[in-house]
Design an enzyme around this catalytic site. Structure first.
Site, PDB file in Angstrom:
ATOM      1  N   LYS A  51       0.835  -1.209   0.000  1.00  0.00           N
ATOM      2  CA  LYS A  51       0.000   0.000   0.000  1.00  0.00           C
ATOM      3  C   LYS A  51       0.868   1.256   0.000  1.00  0.00           C
ATOM      4  O   LYS A  51       0.593   2.222  -0.716  1.00  0.00           O
ATOM      5  CB  LYS A  51      -0.967  -0.034   1.193  1.00  0.00           C
ATOM      6  CG  LYS A  51      -2.012  -1.141   1.018  1.00  0.00           C
ATOM      7  CD  LYS A  51      -2.822  -1.464   2.263  1.00  0.00           C
ATOM      8  CE  LYS A  51      -3.607  -2.765   2.003  1.00  0.00           C
ATOM      9  NZ  LYS A  51      -4.544  -3.105   3.070  1.00  0.00           N
ATOM     10  N   GLN A  66      -5.054  -1.751   9.205  1.00  0.00           N
ATOM     11  CA  GLN A  66      -4.834  -3.082   8.626  1.00  0.00           C
ATOM     12  C   GLN A  66      -5.440  -4.160   9.531  1.00  0.00           C
ATOM     13  O   GLN A  66      -5.161  -4.218  10.725  1.00  0.00           O
ATOM     14  CB  GLN A  66      -3.320  -3.316   8.443  1.00  0.00           C
ATOM     15  CG  GLN A  66      -2.983  -4.607   7.730  1.00  0.00           C
ATOM     16  CD  GLN A  66      -3.431  -4.613   6.274  1.00  0.00           C
ATOM     17  OE1 GLN A  66      -3.365  -3.601   5.579  1.00  0.00           O
ATOM     18  NE2 GLN A  66      -3.899  -5.742   5.807  1.00  0.00           N
ATOM     19  N   ASP A 123     -11.390   1.832   3.128  1.00  0.00           N
ATOM     20  CA  ASP A 123     -11.686   0.398   2.996  1.00  0.00           C
ATOM     21  C   ASP A 123     -13.190   0.158   2.824  1.00  0.00           C
ATOM     22  O   ASP A 123     -13.607  -0.944   2.490  1.00  0.00           O
ATOM     23  CB  ASP A 123     -11.218  -0.360   4.249  1.00  0.00           C
ATOM     24  CG  ASP A 123      -9.828  -0.981   4.089  1.00  0.00           C
ATOM     25  OD1 ASP A 123      -9.414  -1.208   2.940  1.00  0.00           O
ATOM     26  OD2 ASP A 123      -9.183  -1.238   5.119  1.00  0.00           O
TER      27      ASP A 123
HETATM   28  C1  BQF Z   1      -0.489 -10.190  -5.939  1.00  0.00           C
HETATM   29  C2  BQF Z   1      -5.486  -9.491   2.146  1.00  0.00           C
HETATM   30  C3  BQF Z   1      -6.370 -11.533   3.051  1.00  0.00           C
HETATM   31  C4  BQF Z   1      -6.553 -10.920   4.292  1.00  0.00           C
HETATM   32  C5  BQF Z   1      -6.215  -9.589   4.469  1.00  0.00           C
HETATM   33  C6  BQF Z   1      -0.749  -8.041  -4.693  1.00  0.00           C
HETATM   34  C7  BQF Z   1      -1.670  -7.994  -2.478  1.00  0.00           C
HETATM   35  C8  BQF Z   1      -1.761  -9.369  -2.495  1.00  0.00           C
HETATM   36  C9  BQF Z   1      -1.380 -10.077  -3.619  1.00  0.00           C
HETATM   37  C10 BQF Z   1      -2.094  -7.211  -1.294  1.00  0.00           C
HETATM   38  C11 BQF Z   1      -4.907  -8.702   1.077  1.00  0.00           C
HETATM   39  C12 BQF Z   1      -4.685  -9.287  -0.275  1.00  0.00           C
HETATM   40  C13 BQF Z   1      -4.502  -7.392   1.343  1.00  0.00           C
HETATM   41  C14 BQF Z   1      -0.865  -9.425  -4.713  1.00  0.00           C
HETATM   42  C15 BQF Z   1      -3.814  -6.541   0.342  1.00  0.00           C
HETATM   43  C16 BQF Z   1      -4.369  -8.227  -1.301  1.00  0.00           C
HETATM   44  O1  BQF Z   1       0.424  -9.760  -6.660  1.00  0.00           O
HETATM   45  O2  BQF Z   1      -1.150 -11.196  -6.213  1.00  0.00           O
HETATM   46  C17 BQF Z   1      -1.161  -7.329  -3.585  1.00  0.00           C
HETATM   47  O3  BQF Z   1      -1.304  -6.448  -0.778  1.00  0.00           O
HETATM   48  N1  BQF Z   1      -3.375  -7.317  -0.794  1.00  0.00           N
HETATM   49  C18 BQF Z   1      -4.757  -6.852   2.638  1.00  0.00           C
HETATM   50  O4  BQF Z   1      -4.444  -5.701   2.905  1.00  0.00           O
HETATM   51  O5  BQF Z   1      -5.330  -7.585   3.583  1.00  0.00           O
HETATM   52  C19 BQF Z   1      -5.683  -8.879   3.402  1.00  0.00           C
HETATM   53  C20 BQF Z   1      -5.850 -10.820   1.985  1.00  0.00           C
END
Ligand code: BQF
Length: 283
Positions: free
Chosen positions: A52, A96, A119
């Site tokens: 992020k 987060q 969010d």
């Molecule tokens: C990629 C998330 C589960 C629980 C809480 C790029 C992200 C992930 C994968 C990422 C996720 C999943 C995020 C890829 C944010 C997505 O290249 O495939 C980016 O940073 N995510 C989150 O903040 O909380 C989560 C999944």
């Protein structure tokens, strides 16, 4: 062989547009800021927060990271949220999740100003999504919609099946598909004949958190298959809820993990932050 939906490419295009708009605003003296709060040291959360921050840097937003120790009290976290609510440099606030067990996610979210809730987890924003009157869409479902649009497949009238009913993905996902006039079924752990239901879907969205559970026999020939899962396989390797290798011949379009929905989640967060910034600065 299905068309593989390139989430990295689609997200890059979204971020490119946001970057251009942020630059225009900056030329007028308007800067956009996102505060990212992380409590504790969950390694996955740290990666997400880093993603992020990097995205903010790329599109030209200011990002303010607050990394708090796992022992942070509810009072301390609420005090920070309150400070950010009242900080004019902060357009978006993201806490987060998941938080450490002693902190109440719901209480914290309820205390984020709805117009900074990028969010879209605050009950006010959730309610607005239900009635189709929103400024922010929840990032992951919004990213999924963009990926579906990128295929050229029209949602209207299609059979859509969402597997998973979380407040973060499944429920709002179903609502966004409904807004585009899909015929939507939400499946979950108590669903009977899950395979049968899924195999009718023109658009199948998997958001259950079970590695590779969607195999080819859950997939209709030519369907759009979107994988929201962020799971680990038996070797600890990152994978999705969809068994990609098994489904890739049968699906019409399919997202990979990584490089599918994940990058879109981040891009949609940037979009919401831009929207919040424009709202605050009266653009
Ligand atoms: C990629 C998330 C589960 C629980 C809480 C790029 C992200 C992930 C994968 C990422 C996720 C999943 C995020 C890829 C944010 C997505 O290249 O495939 C980016 O940073 N995510 C989150 O903040 O909380 C989560 C999944």
């Amino acid at each position: 062989m299905a068309n593989i939906i390139d989430g990295k490419a689609v997200s890059a295009q979204v971020k490119e547009n946001i970057k251009a708009e942020a630059a225009e605003l900056k030329a007028k003296g308007i800067e956009i800021g996102l505060a990212v709060v992380i409590v504790g040291d969950d390694p996955a959360s740290q990666v997400y927060v880093r993603n992020k921050e990097k995205a903010c840097e790329y599109v030209g937003f200011n990002s303010y990271k607050y990394a708090l120790p796992a022992e942070t009290t509810e009072e301390e976290l609420l005090a920070l949220v309150d400070k950010l609510n009242n900080d004019d440099n902060v357009d978006g606030i993201l806490v987060q999740l998941p938080l450490p067990k002693h902190l109440d996610d719901k209480l914290i979210i309820n205390n984020i100003r709805p117009d900074k809730d990028v969010d879209a987890f605050h009950p006010v924003n959730v309610g607005k999504i239900m009635i189709g009157d929103y400024s922010f869409l929840p990032c992951t479902p919004a990213g999924v919609m963009e990926l579906i649009h990128s295929t050229g497949v029209v949602v209207s009238g299609k059979k859509c099946v969402v597997v998973g009913r979380s407040n973060i993905v499944g429920k709002p996902m179903a609502m966004l598909l409904l807004h585009e006039s899909g015929t939507v079924t939400i499946c979950h752990s108590k669903t009977q004949d899950l395979k049968e239901v899924c195999s009718q879907a023109d658009i199948l969205v998997a958001a259950v958190g079970r590695p590779k559970m969607i195999t080819a026999d859950y997939v209709k020939e030519g369907a759009v298959v979107i994988d929201v899962g962020m799971d680990r396989d038996e070797n600890g390797k990152l994978c999705g809820d969809v068994d990609f290798e098994d489904c890739k011949e049968k699906a019409g379009y399919i997202t990979p993990v990584p490089g599918g929905v994940g990058p879109m989640t981040i891009a949609m967060l940037m979009k919401n932050t831009l929207t919040a910034g424009k709202l605050h600065k009266g653009v």
